[in-house]
Design a protein around this motif. Structure first.
Motif: not given
Length: 233
Positions: A43, A106, A155, A194
Motif C-alpha cells: 500500500l 490510502m 484501501a 489491500s
C-alpha cells in the motif's frame, strides 16, 4: 485409585490438545501478521507511485513519443529517450473529488496499518509484551487484526473507486481521445496489497482461542477416601 488414574489420563490428554491448539494459533497469528505486513508495504508503494493511470493507445489514438502517467500526488511524462519529467500537483483544491477521497483513504489505511502492527505485536504469543495472560494477549491480537481489516477495506475502496473513475472516463463518448487513460501498475499493487492486509487481518482476528472446558474441572473424590470414615458395629 482407578478414578485418580483415569482423571490423570484425561487431564494429560486435554493438556496435549491445549498445547497443540496454542501452537496452531501461534502459527496462524504469525502467518496473518506477515501477510498484513507485506500488504501494508504494498500500500505504501502504491500510494507513492505515480502510475495510477497511464495514457491509452486503444482505438484510433495516434501513438506519440510521450507517455503520460498520473498518480495521487504528481503527474509524469515519459519520453521515448528514457527521460522522465514529473510535476507535483499545484493546488489540492483544484483536484477532483475522487482523487482527494482516494488520497485520504490510502493515507488512512496506511495509518491504520501502523496501529494494527503495534497492537498485533503486543498480542502475539511469540512476544513478551502484553503480559503472560494468554487469553488477554489473544484478544489484543484479535483487536489488531480488526484494525488491519479496517485499513485493508479502506484501501480496497480507494483503489476500486479510482479504478471505476478510469473506466467511466474511458467509455465516456464525450472524453477526448487523447485524454483517455488505462489502469497503471500502482492500482494493481494497491489492490493486491489491500487484499493481503484484509487476509492477514482476518487470520489475526480468527486466532483468538476459546477457553477449554477442562480448566474448570474438579478433582474427583476417591471412593476409598469416602468410605474410610464408616464405622462398623
Amino acid at each position: 485409585t482407578r478414578a485418580e488414574v483415569q482423571y490423570s489420563r484425561q487431564s494429560g490428554g486435554a493438556g496435549r490438545q491445549t498445547d497443540a491448539r496454542i501452537m496452531a494459533n501461534s502459527g496462524l497469528q504469525m502467518l496473518g501478521f506477515v501477510l498484513a505486513l507485506l500488504g501494508w508495504i504494498g500500500l505504501i508503494v502504491a500510494t507513492i507511485m505515480p502510475q495510477w493511470q497511464m495514457s491509452s493507445y486503444a482505438g484510433d489514438t495516434i501513438i506519440t513519443a510521450v507517455a503520460v502517467y498520473q498518480g495521487l500526488w504528481m503527474s509524469c511524462a515519459s519520453q521515448s529517450t528514457g527521460q522522465i519529467q514529473c510535476k507535483v500537483y499545484d493546488s489540492m483544491l483544484k483536484l477532483d473529488a475522487s482523487l482527494q477521497a482516494t488520497r485520504a483513504l490510502m493515507v488512512v489505511s496506511i495509518l491504520l496499518g501502523v496501529i494494527g502492527m503495534g497492537i498485533s505485536s503486543m498480542g502475539m504469543k511469540c512476544t513478551k509484551c502484553g503480559g503472560d495472560d494468554k487469553v488477554k494477549k489473544a484478544r489484543i491480537a484479535m483487536t489488531g487484526g480488526i484494525v488491519f481489516l479496517l485499513g485493508g477495506l479502506a484501501a480496497l475502496i480507494a483503489c476500486s473507486w479510482y479504478g471505476n473513475k478510469i473506466v467511466q472516463d474511458f467509455y465516456n463518448p464525450f472524453t477526448p481521445v487523447n485524454t483517455k487513460y488505462e489502469f497503471g501498475a500502482a492500482i494493481f499493487i494497491g489492490w493486491a496489497g489491500s487484499l493481503l492486509v484484509v487476509l492477514g487481518g482476518g487470520l489475526l482476528a480468527c486466532s483468538c482461542p476459546r477457553r477449554t472446558p477442562s480448566s474448570g474441572r474438579k478433582y474427583p473424590k476417591s471412593k476409598a477416601a469416602s468410605s474410610g470414615g464408616r464405622e462398623y458395629v
